[in-house]
Design a protein around this motif. Structure first.
Motif, PDB file in Angstrom:
ATOM      1  N   THR A 181       0.827  -1.211   0.000  1.00 19.41           N
ATOM      2  CA  THR A 181       0.000   0.000   0.000  1.00 19.41           C
ATOM      3  C   THR A 181       0.853   1.249   0.000  1.00 19.41           C
ATOM      4  O   THR A 181       0.522   2.244  -0.654  1.00 19.41           O
ATOM      5  CB  THR A 181      -0.929   0.003   1.227  1.00 19.41           C
ATOM      6  OG1 THR A 181      -1.722  -1.174   1.219  1.00 19.41           O
ATOM      7  CG2 THR A 181      -1.818   1.234   1.219  1.00 19.41           C
ATOM      8  N   THR A 234      -0.442   4.890  -6.995  1.00 21.02           N
ATOM      9  CA  THR A 234      -1.165   5.804  -6.108  1.00 21.02           C
ATOM     10  C   THR A 234      -0.150   6.699  -5.424  1.00 21.02           C
ATOM     11  O   THR A 234       1.043   6.361  -5.335  1.00 21.02           O
ATOM     12  CB  THR A 234      -1.967   5.047  -5.041  1.00 21.02           C
ATOM     13  OG1 THR A 234      -1.052   4.375  -4.155  1.00 21.02           O
ATOM     14  CG2 THR A 234      -2.911   4.030  -5.688  1.00 21.02           C
ATOM     15  N   GLN A 287       1.873   5.134  -2.694  1.00 17.28           N
ATOM     16  CA  GLN A 287       2.947   4.229  -3.072  1.00 17.28           C
ATOM     17  C   GLN A 287       4.250   4.943  -3.432  1.00 17.28           C
ATOM     18  O   GLN A 287       5.264   4.276  -3.640  1.00 17.28           O
ATOM     19  CB  GLN A 287       2.495   3.356  -4.245  1.00 17.28           C
ATOM     20  CG  GLN A 287       1.432   2.325  -3.871  1.00 17.28           C
ATOM     21  CD  GLN A 287       1.003   1.504  -5.078  1.00 17.28           C
ATOM     22  OE1 GLN A 287       0.739   2.045  -6.158  1.00 17.28           O
ATOM     23  NE2 GLN A 287       0.926   0.190  -4.898  1.00 17.28           N
TER      24      GLN A 287
END
Length: 496
Positions: free
Chosen positions: A22, A54, A57
């Motif tokens: 994540t 994202t 990340q």
């Protein structure tokens, strides 16, 4: 002490890579370390390329501080710290980047690179040293040969965040290169918003502290601070010192040495920088059709205040197109230039150019904006041509603006002490209005015909306190003095 021999351009002695999780590789600290070579040299000291799926990340908030990063080298491209995409919020502070032996790069070579406009930015780059053979730019000069390009820092970010580059030193560099047509820089920024403050490029006390030597027949440039960032980003450049830089060439092509180059359409605020300073011949170019420019300026809205530009010189004597300019405002944008000090600009070339292409110009203002330009409270003095023959023009302020709607204001400037030695046609203008713009020139003080020591300029020169060509112009409350005695010759007139 970390040693490595990884020669991949996408890796290093230390690698921050991508993630399947994540979050990225966040909140790491590297400090008080030597990061260097082993049996061979690594391409990069530290390399980072994160995931960009994202924002979470990305590799965030990593710190590299108080490290010696040295003896990294790959001829085809090499950096001490090299950050690619997917990196944000890094702090790089108080590190030293140097080489203990001479290198021969064939491509870009430097200290810090942030090379992607995808998922990068909000960097803090402060207190670093780039150059020399020992920490803190110490020892003998960082010596480079070959066809490569020296870039102290090359920083590309997103347009959404502000990166701070402050208190860094790029110094003690000697490069002899065969490269053609490439720009060499101390600090380059591209895309994004930046605060570039209190950096030192070169040395305020040592002439030729950075020396770039060319044999090329193609035009090359060296720029201490170079901005390619575009509108609507804000670029603040303040308190920097640029001094002790020498540009050498045997070529007759145009080689340009620039202190600050603002070559994009961003909004700029340039304040309290010292370019040249008190060191004699601080920024020096020789040979060829060369130029030395304290600031070459573009931008949409540009404010330049409180800067000192002094001791710039071209020592080449063969060209008829070499120029020395204090501040050169380009053809577009709106400029506010105030409270700057421009002095001790000299050109040894018998340049035949006039107005903005004259041998020596203190301040050139273009601009086509509808709001006009403001040129106020600048002091421009000791502009000189040391050519012994040929045509020479010297201008204190040149206005080339083509705006017919905006009101250009030229007020409370002090222009004085021009000198020349040529036996050819010499023209000196305190203010030279060559465009078709509207302007009001008021409350200026101009003194010509005597040099900085008060001695008469005795050559048979054409001297104008104020001259203009066409347009709608207003002249209010100016003081113009044209003095001097013992002039030899009667071919030319002088005019207030």
């Amino acid at each position: 002490t970390l040693r490595g021999v990884n020669s991949s351009t996408t890796s290093g002695v230390v690698l921050f890579s991508t993630t399947t999780g994540t979050n990225g590789n966040d909140n790491n600290l590297i400090e008080f370390s030597d990061i260097t070579d082993g049996a061979g040299t690594p391409a990069n000291g530290i390399f980072a390329s994160g995931s960009t799926g994202t924002i979470a990340q990305w590799n965030d908030n990593n710190t590299i501080s108080n490290c010696n990063i040295f003896n990294y080298f790959l001829a085809s491209g090499s950096w001490g710290i090299n950050l690619s995409a997917g990196n944000q919020g890094w702090t790089m502070s108080n590190n030293s980047f140097y080489q203990t032996v001479s290198r021969a790069p064939t491509s870009n070579f430097g200290g810090i690179q942030c090379s992607s406009s995808t998922g990068t930015g909000n960097f803090t780059i402060s207190g670093n040293f780039i150059g020399g053979t020992l920490p803190a730019c110490g020892g003998t000069a960082l010596t480079l040969t070959g066809s490569g390009v020296f870039l102290g820092m090359n920083i590309v970010t997103t347009s959404l965040t502000t990166t701070t580059i402050s208190g860094n030193t790029v110094a003690n560099v000697n490069q002899t290169t065969t490269n053609t047509g490439t720009a060499y820089t101390g600090i380059t920024v591209t895309t994004g918003s930046f605060n570039i403050n209190n950096n030192i490029i070169g040395s305020a006390t040592v002439a030729g502290n950075i020396t770039i030597s060319y044999g090329s027949t193609t035009q090359n440039t060296f720029t201490a601070i170079n901005s390619n960032a575009a509108t609507p980003n804000q670029i603040n450049i303040g308190g920097n010192t640029i001094s002790g830089i020498m540009f050498l060439t045997t070529s007759t092509a145009g080689m340009s040495l620039r202190g600050i180059w603002l070559q994009s359409t961003a909004n700029y605020n340039v304040t309290n920088n010292i370019i040249g300073g008190t060191l004699a011949n601080s920024l020096t170019n020789n040979g060829g059709s060369n130029s030395v420019i304290g600031m070459l300026v573009g931008g949409t809205n540009t404010t330049i205040t409180g800067n000192t530009v002094s001791n710039l010189s071209n020592t080449g004597t063969v060209s008829t197109s070499a120029v020395v300019n204090g501040i050169n405002g380009g053809p577009t944008g709106i400029y506010n230039l105030s409270n700057n000090t421009i002095s001790k600009l000299s050109n040894a070339a018998p340049s035949t150019g006039t107005s903005s292409s004259a041998a020596v110009n203190g301040l050139i203002v273009g601009g086509s904006g509808t709001l006009g330009n403001t040129i106020a409270q600048n002091t421009i003095s000791e502009l000189s041509s040391t050519a012994t023959t040929g045509a020479v023009n010297i201008n204190g302020i040149v206005l080339t603006s083509t705006s017919t709607t905006g009101a250009n204001i030229i007020e409370r400037n002090f222009i004085h002490s021009f000198s020349a030695t040529s036996t050819g046609t010499v023209v000196m203008n305190g203010f030279n209005g060559t465009g078709v713009s509207n302007f009001t020139i008021r409350n200026n003080m101009i003194r010509l015909g005597v040099d900085a020591s008060g001695n008469a300029v005795t050559g048979d020169y054409l001297i104008n306190g104020i001259t203009e060509v066409v347009g709608t112009h207003n002249y209010y409350h100016n003081s113009v003095y044209i003095g001097g005695t013992g002039v030899v010759g009667t071919l030319n007139n002088t005019f207030a």
